[in-house]
Write an enzyme that holds these catalytic residues in place. Structure first.
Site, PDB file in Angstrom:
ATOM      1  N   HIS A  72       0.854  -1.181   0.000  1.00  0.00           N
ATOM      2  CA  HIS A  72       0.000   0.000   0.000  1.00  0.00           C
ATOM      3  C   HIS A  72       0.895   1.236   0.000  1.00  0.00           C
ATOM      4  O   HIS A  72       2.112   1.145   0.192  1.00  0.00           O
ATOM      5  CB  HIS A  72      -0.957   0.001   1.188  1.00  0.00           C
ATOM      6  CG  HIS A  72      -0.293   0.102   2.519  1.00  0.00           C
ATOM      7  ND1 HIS A  72       0.493  -0.904   3.053  1.00  0.00           N
ATOM      8  CD2 HIS A  72      -0.282   1.094   3.463  1.00  0.00           C
ATOM      9  CE1 HIS A  72       0.937  -0.546   4.233  1.00  0.00           C
ATOM     10  NE2 HIS A  72       0.494   0.670   4.514  1.00  0.00           N
ATOM     11  N   ASP A  76       5.778   4.765   5.001  1.00  0.00           N
ATOM     12  CA  ASP A  76       6.718   3.824   5.606  1.00  0.00           C
ATOM     13  C   ASP A  76       6.844   2.533   4.809  1.00  0.00           C
ATOM     14  O   ASP A  76       7.698   1.699   5.097  1.00  0.00           O
ATOM     15  CB  ASP A  76       6.333   3.523   7.061  1.00  0.00           C
ATOM     16  CG  ASP A  76       4.914   3.009   7.233  1.00  0.00           C
ATOM     17  OD1 ASP A  76       4.043   3.376   6.419  1.00  0.00           O
ATOM     18  OD2 ASP A  76       4.669   2.245   8.183  1.00  0.00           O
TER      19      ASP A  76
END
Length: 318
Positions: A72, A76
């Site tokens: 996704h 991060d």
């Protein structure tokens, strides 16, 4: 084709954890980044910020990569894509490298792949995922026989988990081969054709071999418990799964679309996972041992609480 050797590689099938932090890096944990070595395939999962440098520390060259797979488009899990792509270009990596990601994140992926000025020599194939199922190969991609599939997860934005499955095969039995008088190049001919005519009659592959189950790997990042988590993990040899929170903070985990160590380990225990890797830890926890102790209340298989630059081998064949 030229492939730069990886001097640090220990096994033909192993995972390298480049970074293991969730949301923000810490003094001891980089943003996410995971490299799976699977025979000739080298898949980089979720290149968070700092991935290029972590690859250098791990002795993994951009030239080795055969695919990039993003679960996704939170930073991060993806901000390091820009640096990795520019390194692929700088090193003039000759193979086409597919970049797989949720289709809704295409504009961010395109921006990351063209984030600054540089001389474009990279060969990328952007693959936006729109449904569960097999991830199709692209022309020019280097790959082996294993099949990569994806399944939609339950996070705060579109996210997919991944699974790699090796087809079942056969394990040749030296004693039965010798009894059938099959040696040397004839063994290869039998494997390729499925049958071999000998002075004593026709021998089939199954006459001189045993079934060999294929190995499997699953990669599950930011998600609540959902059906796809169970399907992805089902019976795999090696499961890499987020365990952002401990069970005492399970309400926070659910609110933010994450798993606890107890939930992740329960999935592993109930789906027959052989080796479990917990990762993606919240900065609120300072003792990694808490994750192991919580997981051990339900899971008794091989367990790794991931650390940056750690290596985990895929378990030997059954």
């Amino acid at each position: 084709m030229f492939r730069r050797p990886d001097s640090h590689r220990l096994a033909s099938r192993e995972l390298v954890t480049l970074g293991t932090a969730s949301q923000v890096p810490t003094r001891t944990r980089n943003h996410n980044g995971y490299v799976l070595f699977w025979d000739d395939e080298v898949i980089l999962f979720d290149p968070g910020e700092g991935t290029q440098r972590q690859m250098l520390h791990a002795g993994i060259s951009a030239t080795a990569l055969t695919r990039i797979a993003i679960t996704h488009l939170h930073g991060d899990h993806s901000l390091g894509l820009a640096g990795v792509v520019q390194r692929i270009s700088l090193d003039a990596v000759p193979q086409t490298i597919p970049v797989t990601f949720p289709a809704s994140g295409r504009r961010w992926v395109e921006n990351l792949c063209d984030a600054t000025a540089y001389y474009h020599q990279e060969r990328l194939a952007l693959q936006g995922l729109t449904r569960d199922g097999e991830v199709h190969r692209v022309p020019g991609e280097l790959h082996g026989p294993a099949v990569l599939s994806a399944a939609r997860l339950d996070h705060s934005l579109e996210a997919y988990g991944y699974r790699l499955d090796e087809p079942d095969g056969r394990r040749m039995d030296p004693a039965r081969l010798a009894a059938a008088g099959i040696t040397g190049p004839d063994v290869g001919r039998l494997v390729r054709a499925g049958t071999l005519d000998t002075p004593h009659g026709t021998v089939r592959t199954e006459d001189v071999s045993d079934p060999r189950p294929g190995q499997s790997f699953a990669f599950v990042m930011d998600t609540r418990i959902c059906d796809s988590v169970w399907r992805l993990a089902d019976g795999v040899d090696l499961l890499v799964i987020e365990s952002t929170y401990l069970d005492r903070d399970r309400n926070l985990a659910h609110d933010h679309g994450h798993l606890t160590a107890l939930e992740a380990a329960t999935v592993a225990a109930q789906t027959g996972v052989r080796s479990l890797v917990l990762t993606h830890f919240s900065q609120r926890y300072t003792d990694p041992g808490e994750f192991e102790r919580e997981a051990r209340t339900v899971f008794d298989g091989e367990l790794t609480v991931a650390a940056d630059l750690g290596r985990v081998r895929v378990p030997p064949r059954r």
